[in-house]
Design a protein around this motif. Structure first.
Motif, PDB file in Angstrom:
ATOM      1  N   GLY A 234      17.886  11.179 -30.525  1.00  0.00           N
ATOM      2  CA  GLY A 234      17.539  10.334 -31.665  1.00  0.00           C
ATOM      3  C   GLY A 234      18.729   9.501 -32.126  1.00  0.00           C
ATOM      4  O   GLY A 234      18.578   8.369 -32.565  1.00  0.00           O
TER       5      GLY A 234
ATOM      6  N   ALA B 148      19.357   6.697 -29.653  1.00  0.00           N
ATOM      7  CA  ALA B 148      18.363   5.653 -29.906  1.00  0.00           C
ATOM      8  C   ALA B 148      18.797   4.779 -31.082  1.00  0.00           C
ATOM      9  O   ALA B 148      18.736   3.556 -31.028  1.00  0.00           O
ATOM     10  CB  ALA B 148      16.997   6.276 -30.173  1.00  0.00           C
TER      11      ALA B 148
ATOM     12  N   ASP C 114       5.959   8.792 -37.468  1.00  0.00           N
ATOM     13  CA  ASP C 114       6.226   7.439 -36.973  1.00  0.00           C
ATOM     14  C   ASP C 114       5.127   6.473 -37.395  1.00  0.00           C
ATOM     15  O   ASP C 114       5.390   5.335 -37.754  1.00  0.00           O
ATOM     16  CB  ASP C 114       6.319   7.444 -35.443  1.00  0.00           C
ATOM     17  CG  ASP C 114       7.489   8.295 -34.957  1.00  0.00           C
ATOM     18  OD1 ASP C 114       8.437   8.467 -35.729  1.00  0.00           O
ATOM     19  OD2 ASP C 114       7.439   8.773 -33.821  1.00  0.00           O
TER      20      ASP C 114
ATOM     21  N   GLU D 207      13.179  12.493 -39.313  1.00  0.00           N
ATOM     22  CA  GLU D 207      12.568  11.512 -38.412  1.00  0.00           C
ATOM     23  C   GLU D 207      13.290  11.462 -37.082  1.00  0.00           C
ATOM     24  O   GLU D 207      12.701  11.408 -36.020  1.00  0.00           O
ATOM     25  CB  GLU D 207      12.651  10.119 -39.042  1.00  0.00           C
ATOM     26  CG  GLU D 207      11.443   9.731 -39.826  1.00  0.00           C
ATOM     27  CD  GLU D 207      11.499   8.265 -40.190  1.00  0.00           C
ATOM     28  OE1 GLU D 207      10.945   7.439 -39.452  1.00  0.00           O
ATOM     29  OE2 GLU D 207      12.120   7.930 -41.224  1.00  0.00           O
ATOM     30  N   ARG D 208      14.628  11.468 -37.171  1.00  0.00           N
ATOM     31  CA  ARG D 208      15.427  11.276 -35.979  1.00  0.00           C
ATOM     32  C   ARG D 208      15.367  12.482 -35.051  1.00  0.00           C
ATOM     33  O   ARG D 208      15.353  12.350 -33.837  1.00  0.00           O
ATOM     34  CB  ARG D 208      16.879  10.995 -36.397  1.00  0.00           C
ATOM     35  CG  ARG D 208      17.650  10.261 -35.373  1.00  0.00           C
ATOM     36  CD  ARG D 208      18.505   9.136 -35.924  1.00  0.00           C
ATOM     37  NE  ARG D 208      18.931   9.262 -37.295  1.00  0.00           N
ATOM     38  CZ  ARG D 208      20.164   9.605 -37.668  1.00  0.00           C
ATOM     39  NH1 ARG D 208      21.069   9.901 -36.771  1.00  0.00           N
ATOM     40  NH2 ARG D 208      20.492   9.627 -38.945  1.00  0.00           N
ATOM     41  N   TYR D 209      15.340  13.692 -35.653  1.00  0.00           N
ATOM     42  CA  TYR D 209      15.403  14.896 -34.822  1.00  0.00           C
ATOM     43  C   TYR D 209      14.048  15.598 -34.676  1.00  0.00           C
ATOM     44  O   TYR D 209      13.975  16.700 -34.160  1.00  0.00           O
ATOM     45  CB  TYR D 209      16.460  15.859 -35.379  1.00  0.00           C
ATOM     46  CG  TYR D 209      17.822  15.206 -35.536  1.00  0.00           C
ATOM     47  CD1 TYR D 209      18.374  14.496 -34.467  1.00  0.00           C
ATOM     48  CD2 TYR D 209      18.523  15.266 -36.715  1.00  0.00           C
ATOM     49  CE1 TYR D 209      19.603  13.870 -34.604  1.00  0.00           C
ATOM     50  CE2 TYR D 209      19.760  14.644 -36.852  1.00  0.00           C
ATOM     51  CZ  TYR D 209      20.291  13.948 -35.791  1.00  0.00           C
ATOM     52  OH  TYR D 209      21.505  13.334 -35.921  1.00  0.00           O
ATOM     53  N   ASP D 210      12.985  14.957 -35.160  1.00  0.00           N
ATOM     54  CA  ASP D 210      11.638  15.548 -35.056  1.00  0.00           C
ATOM     55  C   ASP D 210      11.563  16.984 -35.562  1.00  0.00           C
ATOM     56  O   ASP D 210      10.935  17.839 -34.946  1.00  0.00           O
ATOM     57  CB  ASP D 210      11.143  15.498 -33.590  1.00  0.00           C
ATOM     58  CG  ASP D 210      10.949  14.071 -33.109  1.00  0.00           C
ATOM     59  OD1 ASP D 210      10.798  13.178 -33.961  1.00  0.00           O
ATOM     60  OD2 ASP D 210      10.938  13.857 -31.891  1.00  0.00           O
TER      61      ASP D 210
ATOM     62  N   ASP E 102       3.811  10.376 -25.681  1.00  0.00           N
ATOM     63  CA  ASP E 102       4.927   9.444 -25.529  1.00  0.00           C
ATOM     64  C   ASP E 102       4.735   8.575 -24.287  1.00  0.00           C
ATOM     65  O   ASP E 102       5.036   7.384 -24.292  1.00  0.00           O
ATOM     66  CB  ASP E 102       6.246  10.211 -25.431  1.00  0.00           C
ATOM     67  CG  ASP E 102       6.564  10.930 -26.728  1.00  0.00           C
ATOM     68  OD1 ASP E 102       6.454  10.291 -27.784  1.00  0.00           O
ATOM     69  OD2 ASP E 102       6.900  12.115 -26.687  1.00  0.00           O
TER      70      ASP E 102
ATOM     71  N   ASP F 223       5.227  15.283 -36.230  1.00  0.00           N
ATOM     72  CA  ASP F 223       6.363  14.418 -35.908  1.00  0.00           C
ATOM     73  C   ASP F 223       5.904  13.081 -35.328  1.00  0.00           C
ATOM     74  O   ASP F 223       6.546  12.055 -35.521  1.00  0.00           O
ATOM     75  CB  ASP F 223       7.353  15.121 -34.976  1.00  0.00           C
ATOM     76  CG  ASP F 223       6.689  15.676 -33.741  1.00  0.00           C
ATOM     77  OD1 ASP F 223       5.659  16.365 -33.871  1.00  0.00           O
ATOM     78  OD2 ASP F 223       7.161  15.425 -32.634  1.00  0.00           O
TER      79      ASP F 223
ATOM     80  N   GLU G 289      11.803   7.741 -25.469  1.00  0.00           N
ATOM     81  CA  GLU G 289      10.795   8.255 -26.413  1.00  0.00           C
ATOM     82  C   GLU G 289      11.093   7.884 -27.851  1.00  0.00           C
ATOM     83  O   GLU G 289      10.197   7.675 -28.650  1.00  0.00           O
ATOM     84  CB  GLU G 289      10.780   9.786 -26.374  1.00  0.00           C
ATOM     85  CG  GLU G 289       9.904  10.390 -25.331  1.00  0.00           C
ATOM     86  CD  GLU G 289       9.965  11.915 -25.389  1.00  0.00           C
ATOM     87  OE1 GLU G 289       9.885  12.521 -24.331  1.00  0.00           O
ATOM     88  OE2 GLU G 289      10.112  12.475 -26.498  1.00  0.00           O
ATOM     89  N   GLU G 290      12.376   7.867 -28.200  1.00  0.00           N
ATOM     90  CA  GLU G 290      12.780   7.692 -29.588  1.00  0.00           C
ATOM     91  C   GLU G 290      12.967   6.233 -29.989  1.00  0.00           C
ATOM     92  O   GLU G 290      13.111   5.922 -31.162  1.00  0.00           O
ATOM     93  CB  GLU G 290      14.108   8.433 -29.858  1.00  0.00           C
ATOM     94  CG  GLU G 290      14.098   9.907 -29.530  1.00  0.00           C
ATOM     95  CD  GLU G 290      13.326  10.725 -30.574  1.00  0.00           C
ATOM     96  OE1 GLU G 290      13.249  10.266 -31.722  1.00  0.00           O
ATOM     97  OE2 GLU G 290      12.802  11.791 -30.217  1.00  0.00           O
TER      98      GLU G 290
ATOM     99  N   ASP H  93      14.335  11.060 -22.682  1.00  0.00           N
ATOM    100  CA  ASP H  93      14.427  11.518 -24.072  1.00  0.00           C
ATOM    101  C   ASP H  93      14.752  10.371 -25.017  1.00  0.00           C
ATOM    102  O   ASP H  93      14.230  10.299 -26.127  1.00  0.00           O
ATOM    103  CB  ASP H  93      15.537  12.577 -24.210  1.00  0.00           C
ATOM    104  CG  ASP H  93      15.165  13.853 -23.470  1.00  0.00           C
ATOM    105  OD1 ASP H  93      13.954  14.054 -23.235  1.00  0.00           O
ATOM    106  OD2 ASP H  93      16.082  14.623 -23.129  1.00  0.00           O
TER     107      ASP H  93
END
Lengths: 452, 452
Positions: B39, B42, B255, A228-231, B100, B251, B70-71, B67
Motif C-alpha cells: 500500500g 502504491a 474503496d 485503507e492502505r493496509y486493508d 482484484d 476492505d 492491486e492497490e 500486490d
C-alpha cells in the motif's frame, strides 16, 4: 433459501412507512419501524422533514433509542437529543460503546451536555468523562475499550476454553491481543490463526510478534488512511508507553472515510459537512448566508475593478457584453486545478517533495489551456463581432487569466495548508476572486490600451 | 514494545526514498522499496511524476508487482500495465484474488487487455474470463470466491478440526457459510460464535439461519450503502437461485465508498474520478478541455443575453459594471442547493417520497435569500452609485435570480436522475447557465424598462 436483502425491499418498507404515516395508520407505522434495522430507522429519520422526524421518534420504543442515535449523523442526532428529556437520553446512552458515547456527547451543545451529565449517576458520569477524555478526532476518541487479552505462554487449547467460558465476544472481534503483565502489547493473534493452529502450541509461537499498533493521539484522518492502505479490519491502540488501551474496528473508520471525502465537496460549496438536508428553512438560510455574504464582497470587488474602466465601457458597449467570458473560463480552469490538488492532499499524494513539480505542471497546463482557448475565443469573437483587434484583445486576456488560474489553483491550497487554513473551505472563493479580478483587469485594461 | 506504526515514519521512509532517488542511490532506493508495505509503494507511485514512477517500478521485484498493482488507482495502474511486457503482467496477475483480477483487467484499454489474454495459458484465461463475467459495478464483480463452507449437521469440534487441517483461512475470513448439498446458503457462522460454542453442539444450533445475503447483480453502490448501514465486515453473495457464489469483505467496500464520495466532488469540477494528479501535461490538458469547452459555450450564451441589451449598455455604463453581481450570487446559492441535493441522493436521503418537500424547502430558502441579499445589495448600490432607482432594479433582479437558483438547484438533479444522467457531471454547468441567463436578463431587462 436465504433472505436476500434487497435494497429495493428496504426502500419499499421505508416508502410504506411514509405512506402509512400520511394515512394516519400509526399502529402500522409503529410495527414497521420495529421490523427494520437501526441503520434503516436512522436513514428514515434523516430523510424526513423535522416534524415527521419528531413523530417517528416518539413512536420508537425507548429500548431502540440508543441503537438509532449511534447511526444518525451529527446534525440530526443533536436535533433529536435537544428535544428529549435528559433522563431519557441517559437511558439511551447506557448501552453505547465507548466510541459512540464519546462521539454523541462531544458533539452536543454545551448546555445540553451539562444537563445530561448532571442527570447521570456517578458511575455513568465517570464513564462518559473517560470516553471524552481523548481529544476529538484522535484514535483514542474513536476506539473501543472492549479488547480480549491473552498471555503469551498459554496454549491454543486453553485460549479456546477461556473463550468458551466468556460465551460471547465483543462485536466485530477478529483479533485477540497478547500482553505482558504490565499490559504492554507484545503480539496479536487473529481468530482465524487461532482456529487453524494445533491445540497444544503456545500463543507466543503463533502470534504476530511485531504488531502494528496505533497510538491514542494519532489523528483520525491518519487512522483512516492506514486502514485503507493496509486493508485492516481492526487495529490495537496503545498509549505513549505501549500499553494496550483499546481497539479500532473498520466500521467506525468507514464513517470517517465518508465524512472526510464529503467534507471537501460540501466545504467547496460553502456548506457544513453534516448539514441536515431536511433542516427547517430558517436554520438552512442562516447557515448558507455566511458564504453568500463572502461572495457578495468578492462580486463587489470584481465590480470595482470594472468600475475603474467606466470610461472605456461607456464608449464600447461590446466590452460590457464580453466582460464575463474571460473570468468565467479562468474560474472553471482554476477550480479544476484547485479540486485536483485539494483531493491529492486529502489522500496524501501531494507532499512537500512533489509540490513544486505539481505547481509547474499546472502552470504548463494553464499555458496550453491559454493558447487553445485564446485561439478559439479570438476566432469566435472576430466572426461574431467582425472585429479582429477585439479578438486579439480577448485572446490576450484569456491567455493571462488561464496562466493565473493554473498558478493560483495549484499554489493556493498548498499555501493555505501551510497556514493551517482548510483549503476546501476558502480556497474556491479566493481562487474565483483572483480569476475574476485578473480576468476583468486583463480584458478591460488591454482594451483600453489598444481599442480606445 | 509494539512497533507503533506512525504515519510520520512512513512519510519519512517515503521522503528518504525520494531523496535517495534524486541522489542516484539506487541500491538504497531498492532496499527501502522492499521494506515497506504494498500500500505504501502504491502511494509512492501515485505521488510521483510519470518518469520517476517508471524508474521506481523497474526497481521493484517482479514478485511484488501483483500486490502493488492491486492497490493502485485505475489511471496509474493502467499507465504502468500499458508499459509492461504482457507476459510480465500475466505473472503479476497470477496471485490476485478474483475481485482484484476482475477490476484490473476490465479497466484496461481493449488492445492491452487482448494482448494480455492472448499471452495467458488456457487455465488462466478461463479464470480471467470468469472473473470478468459479472457486470462491472455489481456485487459479482467485486466478490471473492474463496468461501469456506460447512454442512449443518456437523459439530463445532469437527469444524475446528477441519479448519486445522486447512492450516490457513482465506484473508479477512470472519464468517463461515453453511450450505445444503445443492450449495444453497442456509446459514452463517461467525468465527467468534464458533470459538465461544461448546465443542459438541451442531452447526445448525448455533448458526444464524436467516442470513442476509447480497445477490450477484446488486449494484456496488447499494452494496456499499448496506455495509455502511448495517456495520458489516463481510457478507455472502448468492446467485438468483440462492446458491452461494462468493463473499464480499469490507476492505473492498471501503474503496467503493471513497470513490463514490469523491466522484461527486471531482465531477462537479469537470474532472474524472480517478484522474492521476501526476499525469503528463498533454494528457491532463486534453481531459480538462471538454469541460472548458462546455463552459465557453455557456459563457457565450450569457454574452448573447447581454448582447440583446447593447443599446441599454451603451447608454448606461454603470450597468456593465454591476452586470456580474446578480449572476454570481445566483450561481453560489444555486450550487449550495445543488450540492446538498446531489449528496442527499448519493447517501439515499432524497427519495420520491420527499423530493417535493425538498423542492418547496429550497424554494423557500431562495425566497428568503432573495429578500436578504436584495435589501443588502440595494443599500450598497444606492450608497455607492447614489442612485436609488438603480438599487431597486438590482434588488428586483437579485430576488428573481435567488428564487430561480433555489428552484433550479433542487429540481435539476432530481430531473436528471430520472433521465439517468449523472447530476454531478452536468448539473453544475446547467445550473450556472440558468442563473447567468436569468440574472442578466432580469437585471438588464428591468433596467431597460425603468432606467431608460
Amino acid at each position: 433459501m436465504p433472505e436476500t436483502t434487497d435494497i429495493s425491499n428496504t426502500q419499499a418498507t421505508l416508502s410504506s412507512i411514509s405512506e402509512s404515516l400520511s394515512a394516519g395508520a400509526f399502529v402500522r407505522v409503529r410495527k414497521l419501524l420495529h421490523d427494520i434495522a437501526a441503520g434503516d430507522v436512522a436513514l428514515l429519520l434523516e430523510s424526513s422533514p423535522t416534524k415527521t422526524r419528531d413523530i417517528l421518534w416518539q413512536m420508537l420504543d425507548a429500548d431502540f433509542h440508543g441503537d438509532v442515535l449511534e447511526e444518525l449523523s451529527e446534525d440530526v442526532r443533536n436535533g433529536i437529543i435537544g428535544k428529549m428529556i435528559p433522563s431519557r437520553v441517559v437511558d439511551a446512552l447506557e448501552d453505547m460503546d465507548t466510541d459512540d458515547l464519546a462521539e454523541t456527547l462531544s458533539s452536543l451543545p454545551e448546555n445540553v451536555l451539562n444537563n445530561i451529565l448532571a442527570t447521570m449517576d456517578a458511575q455513568d458520569r465517570l464513564r462518559a468523562e473517560k470516553a471524552m477524555s481523548y481529544g476529538e478526532d484522535t484514535a483514542g476518541f474513536i476506539m473501543n475499550t472492549d479488547t480480549i487479552t491473552l498471555r503469551r505462554e498459554v496454549t491454543v487449547d486453553v485460549v479456546i476454553r477461556y473463550l468458551r467460558l466468556k460465551a460471547e465476544l465483543p462485536e466485530n472481534t477478529d483479533t485477540l491481543y497478547v500482553v505482558n503483565r504490565h499490559d504492554f502489547l507484545i503480539g496479536t493473534l487473529s481468530l482465524s490463526r487461532l482456529l487453524t493452529s494445533s491445540p497444544d502450541v503456545n500463543v507466543e509461537d503463533i502470534m504476530d510478534d511485531e504488531p502494528e499498533a496505533l497510538t491514542v493521539n494519532m489523528e483520525e484522518r491518519e487512522v483512516a488512511s492506514m486502514f485503507e492502505r493496509y486493508d485492516w479490519l481492526s487495529a490495537p491502540v496503545v498509549d505513549e508507553d505501549g500499553k494496550l488501551v483499546g481497539r479500532i474496528t473498520i466500521d467506525d473508520v468507514v464513517d470517517i472515510i465518508r465524512e472526510d471525502a464529503e467534507h471537501s465537496m460540501m466545504s467547496m460549496a460553502g456548506l457544513e459537512d453534516e448539514e441536515d438536508t431536511f433542516a427547517p428553512v430558517g436554520q438552512s438560510t442562516k447557515r448558507r448566508s455566511v458564504w453568500l455574504g463572502v461572495n457578495l464582497v468578492t462580486a463587489l470587488l470584481a465590480a470595482a475593478v470594472s468600475d475603474m474602466f467606466e470610461e472605456t465601457l461607456s464608449q464600447l458597449a461590446v466590452l460590457a457584453i464580453l466582460n464575463t467570458i474571460v473570468p468565467s473560463m479562468g474560474g472553471v480552469a482554476g477550480n479544476q486545478t484547485l479540486t485536483l490538488v485539494i483531493r491529492g492532499m486529502a489522500v496524501g499524494h501531494v507532499t512537500d517533495a512533489n509540490a513544486l513539480w505539481l505547481v509547474r505542471k499546472e502552470l504548463a497546463i494553464g499555458f496550453f489551456n491559454g493558447i487553445i482557448w485564446a485561439v478559439l475565443i479570438a476566432s469566435v469573437i472576430a466572426l461574431w463581432k467582425q472585429d479582429y483587434m477585439l479578438g486579439c484583445v480577448i485572446a490576450f486576456a484569456m491567455m493571462i487569466n488561464m496562466i493565473a488560474a493554473g498558478l493560483a489553483g495549484a499554489t493556493l491550497p498548498i499555501i493555505m495548508k501551510k497556514m493551517k487554513i482548510d483549503p476546501a473551505l476558502a480556497g474556491s472563493v479566493i481562487l474565483t476572486t483572483i480569476t475574476d479580478v485578473v480576468g476583468i483587469f486583463a480584458f478591460l485594461g488591454t482594451a483600453t490600451l489598444f481599442l480606445m
